[in-house]
Design an enzyme around this catalytic site. Structure first.
Site, mmCIF file in Angstrom:
data_model
loop_
_atom_site.group_PDB
_atom_site.id
_atom_site.type_symbol
_atom_site.label_atom_id
_atom_site.label_comp_id
_atom_site.label_asym_id
_atom_site.label_seq_id
_atom_site.Cartn_x
_atom_site.Cartn_y
_atom_site.Cartn_z
ATOM 1 N N GLU A 1 49.484 26.341 21.080
ATOM 2 C CA GLU A 1 48.831 25.570 20.026
ATOM 3 C C GLU A 1 49.868 24.754 19.266
ATOM 4 O O GLU A 1 50.850 25.331 18.785
ATOM 5 C CB GLU A 1 48.088 26.507 19.076
ATOM 6 N N ARG B 1 43.267 36.261 20.416
ATOM 7 C CA ARG B 1 44.506 35.604 20.785
ATOM 8 C C ARG B 1 44.294 34.875 22.104
ATOM 9 O O ARG B 1 43.649 35.381 23.010
ATOM 10 C CB ARG B 1 45.658 36.611 20.914
ATOM 11 N N HIS C 1 41.822 26.966 16.395
ATOM 12 C CA HIS C 1 42.327 28.166 15.721
ATOM 13 C C HIS C 1 41.924 28.139 14.244
ATOM 14 O O HIS C 1 42.737 28.280 13.332
ATOM 15 C CB HIS C 1 43.850 28.265 15.842
#
Length: 329
Positions: free
Chosen positions: A267, A238, A295
């Protein structure tokens, strides 16, 4: 009228995966929202909600739900849903902890090897400065065997990553205060009792813990200073577990020889993201020593189908009154 399943974000195709599982049991609708505000008036009647990582569900949204039987986070992390408020409202929150274990572990090792073997650095440096065309431009690079590969968080993905690092001949150590005793013996890795002890000899650090108040900015300027100079950091967990400004400075000073970051606190990233600014600056050491992915460590075609299928099956259990699995609140 059939109960309604709402997919809040990320998915925007024909929903065939979900409909094959929920056919005759529930109708499925995808919003493809990019912010929580877009959910207003769209999910209040949902019998179950499937959500990904493009937005959050706060208490304000949860309080508008009228007959929701499950919120399923179609992924491993669940820090983007207010689990406490959902519990107070009697709404179970579940995750999908096993959909992308292999993919994230593969990505973590790929990033680590690309850094530690100089693959990324050579590619970046020689593209812009082709002379001298020789191996010394990335020196010193060390043999992987017996290098210390440090894992923070020995869950499913941390374990899969540890086994891959072990297969490369590295000495694997881990810190996870919540892991029961004995996993070190079963896996053939070494357990340490504190983060500082782990980092003191970590030549490659791979982060695999969830984001909690305890782990927020766990990797910061102080903890990076505990590592031997010239180590490598990989984060596929994370974004907010790692303090980005500290990574930027560690790359500039040489405390870190390289870093690979798959996840960011925001994000898509904001324009003032300090790490991305350094990454894009040809004059900053991060320009050649930093790998950033969007990601994407979870992604494979097979893993994406697993994520959607397992999330749909969780909703099916909720709608049909079967025992729920992977409840996190």
């Amino acid at each position: 009228m059939l109960p309604q399943i709402v997919i809040t974000d990320f998915i925007d195709d024909d929903l065939q995966v979900e409909r094959d599982i929920l056919l005759g049991v529930a109708d499925v609708r995808a919003l493809n929202a990019h912010s929580e505000s877009e959910l207003q008036g769209q999910i209040e009647q949902a019998a179950a909600i499937m959500m990904y990582h493009n937005l959050s569900l706060s208490a304000a949204t949860i309080d508008r739900l009228q007959d929701c039987r499950l919120i399923v986070r179609c992924g491993v992390g669940f820090d983007n849903v207010d689990r406490v408020r959902a519990r107070q409202r009697g709404i179970p929150v579940a995750n999908v902890p096993d959909y992308g274990t292999e993919e994230v572990a593969d990505s973590a090792i790929a990033m680590a090897l690309s850094l530690a073997r100089g693959v990324h650095f050579y590619n970046q440096r020689l593209r812009h400065t082709p002379d001298p065309w020789e191996y010394r431009v990335a020196a010193p690079i060390h043999r992987l065997r017996d290098r210390v590969f440090a894992v923070v968080g020995l869950g499913r993905i941390g374990t899969a990553t540890a086994l891959r690092a072990k297969a490369c001949g590295m000495t694997v150590r881990f810190y996870d205060p919540y892991k029961p005793d004995g996993y070190d013996k079963a896996l053939g890795v070494e357990r340490v009792e504190s983060l500082q002890t782990l980092l003191a000899e970590a030549q490659i650090l791979s982060v695999h813990c969830p984001l909690t108040p305890e782990t927020h900015h766990m990797i910061n300027a102080e903890s990076l200073s505990w590592m031997p100079r010239g180590g490598y950091l990989v984060n596929t967990a994370r974004g907010a577990v790692v303090e980005l400004g500290a990574v930027t400075e560690a790359l500039r000073s040489g405390q870190l020889a390289g870093a690979a970051i798959d996840v960011l606190p925001d994000e898509p990233p904001t324009a003032d993201n300090v790490l991305l600014a350094a990454w894009r600056d040809p004059q900053h050491p991060a320009h050649e020593r930093l790998i950033i992915n969007p990601h994407s460590a979870f992604y494979s075609e097979e893993g994406l189908i697993d994520m959607r299928r397992k999330g749909s099956q969780a909703c099916l259990r909720a709608i049909t009154g079967k025992p729920l699995r992977n409840i996190v609140n």
